[in-house]
Design a protein around this motif. Structure first.
Motif, short mmCIF file in Angstrom:
data_model
loop_
_atom_site.label_atom_id
_atom_site.label_comp_id
_atom_site.label_asym_id
_atom_site.label_seq_id
_atom_site.Cartn_x
_atom_site.Cartn_y
_atom_site.Cartn_z
N PHE A 27 0.84 -1.20 0.00
CA PHE A 27 0.00 0.00 0.00
C PHE A 27 0.87 1.25 0.00
O PHE A 27 0.64 2.18 -0.77
CB PHE A 27 -0.90 0.00 1.24
N ASN A 28 1.88 1.27 0.87
CA ASN A 28 2.71 2.47 1.03
C ASN A 28 3.66 2.70 -0.15
O ASN A 28 4.12 3.82 -0.35
CB ASN A 28 3.48 2.41 2.34
N LYS A 29 3.96 1.67 -0.95
CA LYS A 29 4.86 1.82 -2.09
C LYS A 29 4.13 2.08 -3.40
O LYS A 29 4.68 2.69 -4.30
CB LYS A 29 5.72 0.56 -2.26
N GLN A 30 2.91 1.59 -3.51
CA GLN A 30 2.17 1.65 -4.77
C GLN A 30 1.59 3.04 -5.01
O GLN A 30 1.01 3.63 -4.11
CB GLN A 30 1.04 0.61 -4.72
N PHE A 31 1.71 3.53 -6.21
CA PHE A 31 1.04 4.76 -6.66
C PHE A 31 1.34 5.95 -5.76
O PHE A 31 0.49 6.45 -5.05
CB PHE A 31 -0.48 4.57 -6.73
N LYS A 32 2.55 6.43 -5.79
CA LYS A 32 2.96 7.56 -4.94
C LYS A 32 2.13 8.82 -5.16
O LYS A 32 1.95 9.62 -4.27
CB LYS A 32 4.45 7.88 -5.15
N SER A 33 1.57 8.99 -6.37
CA SER A 33 0.81 10.20 -6.65
C SER A 33 -0.65 10.09 -6.19
O SER A 33 -1.43 11.01 -6.37
CB SER A 33 0.86 10.50 -8.15
N ASP A 34 -1.01 8.99 -5.62
CA ASP A 34 -2.39 8.74 -5.17
C ASP A 34 -2.71 9.57 -3.94
O ASP A 34 -1.83 9.94 -3.17
CB ASP A 34 -2.48 7.25 -4.84
N PHE A 35 -3.99 9.84 -3.71
CA PHE A 35 -4.40 10.57 -2.51
C PHE A 35 -4.35 9.70 -1.26
O PHE A 35 -4.37 10.20 -0.15
CB PHE A 35 -5.80 11.19 -2.68
N LEU A 36 -4.29 8.37 -1.44
CA LEU A 36 -4.13 7.46 -0.30
C LEU A 36 -2.63 7.32 -0.04
O LEU A 36 -1.95 6.49 -0.62
CB LEU A 36 -4.76 6.09 -0.61
N THR A 37 -2.11 8.17 0.83
CA THR A 37 -0.66 8.33 0.93
C THR A 37 0.04 7.32 1.83
O THR A 37 1.13 6.88 1.53
CB THR A 37 -0.30 9.74 1.43
N SER A 38 -0.57 6.97 2.98
CA SER A 38 0.13 6.06 3.87
C SER A 38 -0.84 5.27 4.74
O SER A 38 -1.95 5.72 5.03
CB SER A 38 1.13 6.80 4.76
#
Length: 152
Positions: A27-38
């Motif tokens: 979760f924390n590595k995938q899609f860095k530009s996503d609004f779900l950040t951490s």
């Protein structure tokens, strides 16, 4: 959006903990530009009364807090992704999911909660419920980003 899972009890080493850790890492590595950040998990080893007291204070706060309870609303994976997206669109930057103890949540807490979700109509051990939650959070992130992980 930062997501915290606050859970009663500590999961000891084993396959469940390994899977939970794997999904949190993904979760924390995938899609860095996503609004779900951490995504982070906090565990409480204190008694259920003390845990429920902390939960009560969290429910009175301004952050969005979701209780996981067997009597809560049931969402499919796409509905869960839409729920997270709607929070982001409302400008929510912090979200907490709370997994209670073996006795569940007392009525005075569920009556305060603005949102209650059920993992399933079935009852699971708490470590399995946590695993399902982190997998569904990862899946929601994949749905939002049109990643092929979700094949439905």
């Amino acid at each position: 959006m930062k997501i915290i899972i606050f859970a009663h009890g500590k999961i000891k080493k084993g396959p469940e903990l390994e899977l939970i850790s794997d999904y949190v890492t993904r979760f924390n590595k995938q899609f860095k530009s996503d609004f779900l950040t951490s995504l982070e998990i906090l565990e409480s080893t204190e008694g259920e009364m003390q845990f429920n007291s902390k939960v009560s204070k969290m429910l009175e706060g301004k952050q969005i807090t979701v209780l996981l309870d067997r009597n809560g609303e049931q969402l499919d994976s796409e509905g869960f992704a839409k729920f997270l997206t709607s929070l982001s669109e409302r400008g929510i930057h912090h979200l907490s999911f709370i997994v209670g103890g073996a006795s569940g949540f007392p009525r005075q807490l569920t009556s305060k909660a603005k949102k209650i979700l059920a993992v399933s109509k079935m009852v699971f051990p708490h470590k399995i419920a946590r695993l399902i939650l982190v997998e569904q959070l990862f899946r929601a992130k994949c749905i939002i980003n049109r990643h092929p992980y979700h094949k439905a």
